[in-house]
Design an enzyme around this catalytic site. Structure first.
Site, PDB file in Angstrom:
ATOM      1  N   ASP A   9     -16.140  -8.033 -19.148  1.00  0.00           N
ATOM      2  CA  ASP A   9     -15.006  -7.403 -18.719  1.00  0.00           C
ATOM      3  C   ASP A   9     -15.346  -5.768 -18.907  1.00  0.00           C
ATOM      4  O   ASP A   9     -16.173  -5.347 -19.555  1.00  0.00           O
ATOM      5  CB  ASP A   9     -13.867  -7.684 -19.637  1.00  0.00           C
ATOM      6  N   ASP A  11     -12.295  -2.931 -18.896  1.00  0.00           N
ATOM      7  CA  ASP A  11     -11.270  -2.289 -19.702  1.00  0.00           C
ATOM      8  C   ASP A  11     -10.916  -3.145 -20.955  1.00  0.00           C
ATOM      9  O   ASP A  11     -10.778  -4.323 -20.947  1.00  0.00           O
ATOM     10  CB  ASP A  11      -9.794  -2.217 -19.014  1.00  0.00           C
TER      11      ASP A  11
END
Length: 217
Positions: A9, A11
């Site tokens: 991922d 963020d």
């Protein structure tokens, strides 16, 4: 199962961007006389651009379109990143260390423009063989669409991938795709207990991520 690929991922995993997203979107809502609700930030985490812009335009602010919301917020986020994205400790080292071991993918809720900006600024864009924004798939996290698309682009089975996530919706998304999930919780926005329980391993930071650890899961 053999480990065929590692999917990050963005963020909250590689960059500490959730506070920036909250500040920018909260500021946007306030500037339009809108209503920021107690659960707004948690609800927004993992949504695609279409989803969070529609949520703000429908539930928080009157008299604007989702397209107007998205354009303004993303433009402000790009300006904030121009001075350098808020890199989390160990992020670049973790990417380079794991890229030397297995192919890397990235499944992010950020729009494509911000993904490319951040990876370019970090100088690691060439280390990711596949990157997907949830604005490019049918549904954002917690739906598995982004992770399944990354696996397809990497030409591996989702079940043979390890995903690195921090949020409740992200953990649910990767798990729903069939990936083995490693959680790196963020203190400011910790995942719920039920989402954290989906992780095969909970790491305290990116330095803990080694080929040996991920291969053993």
């Amino acid at each position: 199962m053999p480990l065929e690929a590692i999917v990050f991922d963005l963020d909250g995993v590689l960059i500490d961007s959730e506070p920036v997203w909250e500040e920018v979107r909260r500021g946007y809502v306030a500037s339009r006389g809108g209503r920021w609700l107690p659960d707004t930030q948690q609800r927004l985490m993992g949504m695609s651009t279409v989803e969070w812009a529609a949520y703000i335009a429908t539930d928080l602010v009157d008299g604007v379109t989702a397209e107007e919301v998205a354009y303004t917020v993303i433009d402000q986020m790009s300006e904030r990143y121009q001075g350098g994205p808020p890199l989390l400790p160990g992020a670049e080292d973790a990417v380079r260390r794991l890229a030397a071991h297995r192919p890397l993918g990235l499944a992010s809720s950020s729009p494509r423009a911000l993904i490319d900006l951040v990876l370019g600024r970090l100088g690691v864009e060439g280390l990711f063989r596949a990157t997907v924004s949830t604005e490019e798939v049918d549904a954002g996290k917690p739906a598995p669409d982004g992770y399944l698309t990354v696996a397809a682009q990497l030409e591996v089975r989702a079940e043979d991938c390890v995903a690195i996530e921090d949020s409740s919706n992200g953990l649910r998304s990767a798990h729903a795709a069939g990936m083995t999930v490693v959680a790196i919780p963020r203190e400011a926005h910790p995942p719920s207990d039920d989402a954290l329980a989906l992780a095969a391993h909970v790491a305290k930071d990116l330095d803990e991520l080694t080929p040996e650890l991920l291969g053993g899961l």
